[in-house]
Design a protein around this motif. Structure first.
Motif: not given
Length: 371
Positions: A331-346, A348-361
């Motif tokens: 019943g409250r809001w909390e601040w958390i840290w989420v790691d960026g996307c640096c690697s997937m399945r072992g 490395q993922v190249q870093n680049f500028p992004i435009k983000g959106v938040v949605l319910h799939p």
């Protein structure tokens, strides 16, 4: 027994599943798949039960793909957009879809896309060709009158062609209704608002209590609003307007919310009350702020997006995010840290500028004519 359950009962059971679990259930049998993909299957409170996902799209043309963060498993996934016929950049989520603008042309051309079901639709051309207008979105339904969510797009200002090959500020407002699949001009707008929306306003908007709001990016920051019912325009001041290095509007708890950071380590959250005054409701914890800034001073490169359930501060794909999210059980809001996307399945993922959106799939088959 499970294969014989009626759609309404089965969809209610499915509403308790997270999107990734729902996707696995969809593959169990044809009856479940039909229930999941039915446009009428999901109950109206489905999105309230699950945390929204963050989608990161390249800010510049780097191929047709995006990266999605699953808040349940805290994992990143890559989603191919190879079914989209031209390069695009996201504007905002709407009805579980993403509104995109085409990047291969300077004039505004819009489309909607569901990256999870690989569906896409180009919107009709505007009545007036415009460059760099402000874009606003509102959702219509679901309600007793509108069973399936629909949406409207408002386009204001921009530059249009004038006689003898010159350009001029466009002082009209156009509206697209997904139910009619057509644009119409709904009225004029003051030229000073058209200029500011064209020059100083990003495409992001927030709809609250019948008003579409845009943040002007020129310092000192200010907020411009269009009241839909009366076709009138208004302007709001911004707290600490001349001290903020970034300022963004988001939708939180069904209210207009402002997130901004100063030249030091402070970032704040304000909420607009009914008398058009701002109230301070939150602040990024100092430890998370320092981690986010990475030893740098100032929030100038920060971007922010949010909907009911989560507000995300981010910079690029590889950098971590600071997220303010709702914990329904506590019943409250909390601040958390989420790691960026640096690697997937072992790998490395190249870093680049992004435009983000938040949605319910949205895993259902849309009624909006997407193919």
């Amino acid at each position: 027994m499970w294969s014989n359950l009626p759609f309404d009962l089965l969809s209610t059971i499915f509403s308790f599943l997270s999107p990734d679990s729902l996707a696995r259930a969809r593959s169990a049998c044809s009856h479940w798949n039909k229930c999941v993909t039915s446009a009428n299957a999901a109950p109206p409170d489905y999105s309230c039960r699950h945390a929204p996902w963050f989608l990161a799209c390249p800010a510049r043309h780097r191929g047709l793909l995006c990266y999605a963060h699953n808040p349940i498993t805290d994992n990143w996934h890559v989603l191919s957009l190879d079914f989209v016929p031209h390069p695009v950049r996201p504007i905002a989520p709407v009805c579980g879809l993403i509104l995109f603008r085409q990047t291969s042309t300077t004039s505004l051309r819009l489309s909607v896309c569901n990256p999870f079901t690989r569906q896409f639709k180009s919107l009709p051309l505007l009545n007036i060709t415009r460059t760099n207008p402000a874009v606003g979105l509102i959702e219509v339904g679901p309600s007793p009158q509108v069973a399936i969510p629909q949406f409207r797009v408002y386009v204001a200002g921009g530059m249009s062609e004038a006689p003898r090959g010159s350009s001029s500020y466009e002082t009209t407002l156009e509206m697209y209704d997904s139910r009619m699949d057509v644009w119409k001009i709904i009225g004029p707008m003051p030229v000073e608002f058209a200029v500011r929306l064209t020059v100083w306003t990003p495409n992001e908007s927030v709809h609250s209590n019948g008003i579409i709001y845009w943040m002007t990016s020129a310092r000192a920051y200010s907020v411009m609003g269009f009241e839909i019912g009366t076709n009138t325009w208004r302007e709001l001041t911004v707290p600490m307007a001349d001290r903020l290095e970034f300022a963004s509007l988001v939708w939180r708890n069904k209210k207009l919310t402002l997130v901004g950071g100063t030249c030091v380590e402070d970032a704040f959250v304000w909420e607009l009350s009914g008398d058009d005054t701002w109230s301070l409701i939150g602040k990024v914890p100092a430890e998370l702020g320092r981690r986010f800034l990475g030893g740098k001073v100032g929030w100038g490169s920060t971007k922010c997006v949010g909907i009911d359930g989560a507000v995300c501060l981010y910079k690029d794909l590889g950098s971590g995010m600071v997220v303010w999210r709702e914990d329904v059980e506590k019943g409250r809001w909390e601040w958390i840290w989420v790691d960026g996307c640096c690697s997937m399945r072992g790998k490395q993922v190249q870093n680049f500028p992004i435009k983000g959106v938040v949605l319910h799939p949205n895993l259902g088959t849309s009624c909006l004519g997407l193919r």
